[in-house]
Design an enzyme around this catalytic site. Structure first.
Site, PDB file in Angstrom:
ATOM      1  N   ASP A  41      -8.074   4.710  -1.710  1.00  0.00           N
ATOM      2  CA  ASP A  41      -6.705   4.875  -1.185  1.00  0.00           C
ATOM      3  C   ASP A  41      -6.220   6.327  -1.054  1.00  0.00           C
ATOM      4  O   ASP A  41      -5.076   6.631  -1.441  1.00  0.00           O
ATOM      5  CB  ASP A  41      -5.712   4.088  -2.066  1.00  0.00           C
ATOM      6  CG  ASP A  41      -5.958   2.583  -2.030  1.00  0.00           C
ATOM      7  OD1 ASP A  41      -6.921   2.139  -1.394  1.00  0.00           O
ATOM      8  OD2 ASP A  41      -5.171   1.840  -2.665  1.00  0.00           O
ATOM      9  N   ASP A  79      -5.362   0.841   1.439  1.00  0.00           N
ATOM     10  CA  ASP A  79      -4.295  -0.117   1.175  1.00  0.00           C
ATOM     11  C   ASP A  79      -3.693  -0.452   2.548  1.00  0.00           C
ATOM     12  O   ASP A  79      -3.402   0.460   3.338  1.00  0.00           O
ATOM     13  CB  ASP A  79      -3.264   0.586   0.265  1.00  0.00           C
ATOM     14  CG  ASP A  79      -2.557  -0.339  -0.703  1.00  0.00           C
ATOM     15  OD1 ASP A  79      -3.161  -1.311  -1.176  1.00  0.00           O
ATOM     16  OD2 ASP A  79      -1.363  -0.061  -0.992  1.00  0.00           O
ATOM     17  N   HIS A  81      -1.046  -3.028   4.103  1.00  0.00           N
ATOM     18  CA  HIS A  81      -0.070  -4.110   3.939  1.00  0.00           C
ATOM     19  C   HIS A  81       0.592  -4.524   5.250  1.00  0.00           C
ATOM     20  O   HIS A  81       0.810  -3.694   6.145  1.00  0.00           O
ATOM     21  CB  HIS A  81       1.029  -3.683   2.963  1.00  0.00           C
ATOM     22  CG  HIS A  81       0.535  -3.378   1.583  1.00  0.00           C
ATOM     23  ND1 HIS A  81      -0.266  -4.238   0.868  1.00  0.00           N
ATOM     24  CD2 HIS A  81       0.736  -2.298   0.769  1.00  0.00           C
ATOM     25  CE1 HIS A  81      -0.534  -3.704  -0.328  1.00  0.00           C
ATOM     26  NE2 HIS A  81       0.054  -2.526  -0.409  1.00  0.00           N
ATOM     27  N   HIS A  85       5.659  -6.888   3.144  1.00  0.00           N
ATOM     28  CA  HIS A  85       4.690  -7.396   2.156  1.00  0.00           C
ATOM     29  C   HIS A  85       5.366  -7.750   0.829  1.00  0.00           C
ATOM     30  O   HIS A  85       6.337  -7.091   0.422  1.00  0.00           O
ATOM     31  CB  HIS A  85       3.602  -6.334   1.928  1.00  0.00           C
ATOM     32  CG  HIS A  85       2.452  -6.819   1.122  1.00  0.00           C
ATOM     33  ND1 HIS A  85       2.277  -6.501  -0.207  1.00  0.00           N
ATOM     34  CD2 HIS A  85       1.413  -7.624   1.461  1.00  0.00           C
ATOM     35  CE1 HIS A  85       1.171  -7.084  -0.651  1.00  0.00           C
ATOM     36  NE2 HIS A  85       0.621  -7.764   0.346  1.00  0.00           N
ATOM     37  N   HIS A 114       5.043   0.878   1.769  1.00  0.00           N
ATOM     38  CA  HIS A 114       3.956   1.863   1.884  1.00  0.00           C
ATOM     39  C   HIS A 114       2.755   1.242   2.592  1.00  0.00           C
ATOM     40  O   HIS A 114       2.584   0.030   2.600  1.00  0.00           O
ATOM     41  CB  HIS A 114       3.531   2.375   0.487  1.00  0.00           C
ATOM     42  CG  HIS A 114       2.912   1.310  -0.364  1.00  0.00           C
ATOM     43  ND1 HIS A 114       3.658   0.379  -1.060  1.00  0.00           N
ATOM     44  CD2 HIS A 114       1.610   0.989  -0.610  1.00  0.00           C
ATOM     45  CE1 HIS A 114       2.851  -0.451  -1.689  1.00  0.00           C
ATOM     46  NE2 HIS A 114       1.596  -0.115  -1.443  1.00  0.00           N
ATOM     47  N   LYS A 139      -7.457  -3.661   2.125  1.00  0.00           N
ATOM     48  CA  LYS A 139      -7.044  -4.627   1.093  1.00  0.00           C
ATOM     49  C   LYS A 139      -5.529  -4.714   1.043  1.00  0.00           C
ATOM     50  O   LYS A 139      -4.844  -3.779   1.460  1.00  0.00           O
ATOM     51  CB  LYS A 139      -7.611  -4.207  -0.269  1.00  0.00           C
ATOM     52  CG  LYS A 139      -7.111  -2.844  -0.690  1.00  0.00           C
ATOM     53  CD  LYS A 139      -7.728  -2.387  -1.982  1.00  0.00           C
ATOM     54  CE  LYS A 139      -7.214  -1.023  -2.367  1.00  0.00           C
ATOM     55  NZ  LYS A 139      -5.765  -0.983  -2.617  1.00  0.00           N
ATOM     56  N   CYS A 184      -4.844   1.244  -8.381  1.00  0.00           N
ATOM     57  CA  CYS A 184      -6.019   0.837  -7.593  1.00  0.00           C
ATOM     58  C   CYS A 184      -7.337   1.347  -8.161  1.00  0.00           C
ATOM     59  O   CYS A 184      -8.348   0.644  -8.092  1.00  0.00           O
ATOM     60  CB  CYS A 184      -5.813   1.208  -6.141  1.00  0.00           C
ATOM     61  SG  CYS A 184      -4.455   0.214  -5.418  1.00  0.00           S
TER      62      CYS A 184
HETATM   63  C1  VGL Z   1      -1.483   1.531  -5.127  1.00  0.00           C
HETATM   64  C2  VGL Z   1       0.587   0.852  -5.824  1.00  0.00           C
HETATM   65  C3  VGL Z   1       0.708   0.045  -4.711  1.00  0.00           C
HETATM   66  C4  VGL Z   1      -2.682   2.373  -5.392  1.00  0.00           C
HETATM   67  C5  VGL Z   1      -1.382   0.731  -4.023  1.00  0.00           C
HETATM   68  O1  VGL Z   1      -3.391   2.745  -4.428  1.00  0.00           O
HETATM   69  O2  VGL Z   1      -2.923   2.684  -6.579  1.00  0.00           O
HETATM   70  N1  VGL Z   1      -0.506   1.579  -6.024  1.00  0.00           N
HETATM   71  N2  VGL Z   1      -0.280  -0.013  -3.825  1.00  0.00           N
HETATM   72 ZN    ZN Z   2      -0.047  -1.153  -2.061  1.00  0.00          ZN
END
Ligand code: VGL
Ligand code: ZN
Length: 236
Positions: A41, A79, A81, A85, A114, A139, A184
Site C-alpha cells: 500500500d 488498497d 475501495h 466503502h 481513502h 484488496k 496492512c
Molecule cells: C490501511 C487503514 C485503512 C493500510 C488501509 O494500508 O494500512 N490502513 N486501509
Molecule cells: Zn483501506
C-alpha cells in the site's frame, strides 16, 4: 587483509560461538529465488497530502527501492475501495474517523475516505522504482468487507489468491514492507505466517498509523506469531 566476505564469514563463526549479538549476524540475509518482497500500500492516500497520510510515510520509498534491488520476486498491494466503502466513517451516520464499530465480521476501525478505485489517491507512489514487480494485488474492493491483509479479507475467509500464487511460484520466504506497519503490513505478515511462509518485516521500510495502541500491539502480535523483525541493512 580480510575482504568483506571474510569479515562476514568471520562474524558468522563468531555468532555461532556466541561472541557476536544475533543482530549483527542477521546482516547475512540474502534473498533467493524462493524469496519475495511484498510492498504494501505505498499509495498517495497514505503519503504526505493524502487523506489518510501516515506520518513520515514518504521515508519508506527510498528504503523500499533500495532493498527491492535484491529481489527477483516483488509483489505490490493496492488498497482499492469502492466509493462509500464500509470502512469509511462517512458511510456511518454520526461516526468520525478513528472511531470503531462492530460489523458482522468483528470490530472495524473507521477511516477517512481513502484509496477509492481509480482515483489519484489510490495510485501507487510515482517514486517507487521497482520495474521488476510481477503482480499487484488489489484488496478491500468488496463494499461490505475491509481487507488489511494481502491474503485474506477481514471476514477471515475470503482469499485474495495471493498465497496460492506464491506457492505456485515456489516462494517460501516473504519480506514485508510498506504502509501501515500496524494495519496492512501487520495483518499481511500474520496471515503469511498462518499460510506457512517464513516471514520478515523490514522495520525501517515501514511506518505506522498508531491509533489506540495499535502499533505496539501489532509488533507484539507479530513477535508471538514468529514474524522476524529486521532492518533493511540486514538484507544483502
Ligand atoms: C490501511 C487503514 C485503512 C493500510 C488501509 O494500508 O494500512 N490502513 N486501509
Ligand atoms: Zn483501506
Amino acid at each position: 587483509m580480510l575482504d568483506r566476505r571474510g569479515v562476514v564469514a568471520g562474524l558468522g563463526a563468531a555468532a555461532v560461538a556466541g561472541l557476536v549479538p544475533s543482530r549483527l549476524w542477521a546482516a547475512a540475509i540474502k534473498p533467493d529465488d524462493a524469496s519475495a518482497l511484498l510492498v504494501i500500500d505505498v499509495q498517495n492516500c497514505f503519503l504526505p497530502g493524502g487523506s489518510l497520510a501516515v506520518k513520515d510515510g514518504e521515508q519508506v520509498v527510498p528504503v523500499i527501492n533500495k532493498i527491492a534491488k535484491s529481489f527477483a520476486n516483488v509483489v505490490m498491494t493496492q488498497d482499492w475501495h469502492t466509493p462509500g466503502h464500509v470502512s469509511f466513517a462517512s458511510a456511518h451516520s454520526g461516526k468520525k474517523p478513528f472511531e470503531t464499530i462492530d460489523l458482522a465480521y468483528g470490530k472495524q476501525v473507521l477511516w477517512p475516505d481513502h484509496c477509492v478505485q481509480g482515483t489519484d489517491g489510490a495510485a501507487l507512489s510515482k517514486d517507487l522504482a521497482i520495474p521488476q514487480a510481477e503482480l499487484i494485488i488489489r484488496k478491500g474492493f468488496h463494499q461490505d468487507v475491509d481487507s488489511y491483509s494481502a491474503f485474506t479479507e477481514a471476514d477471515g475467509k475470503t482469499t485474495t489468491g495471493l498465497a496460492a500464487y506464491l506457492k505456485a511460484r515456489n516462494v517460501t520466504r516473504l519480506f514485508v514492507a510498506g504502509l501501515a506497519t500496524d494495519f496492512c503490513v501487520a495483518w499481511t505478515a500474520l496471515d503469511a505466517r498462518k499460510a506457512g511462509f517464513e516471514t520478515y518485516v523490514v522495520e525501517d521500510a515501514c511506518r505506522g498509523i498508531d491509533t489506540q495502541g495499535s502499533l505496539a500491539k501489532a509488533w507484539a502480535d507479530m513477535d508471538k506469531a514468529g514474524v522476524k523483525r529486521i532492518k533493511s541493512s540486514d538484507i544483502a
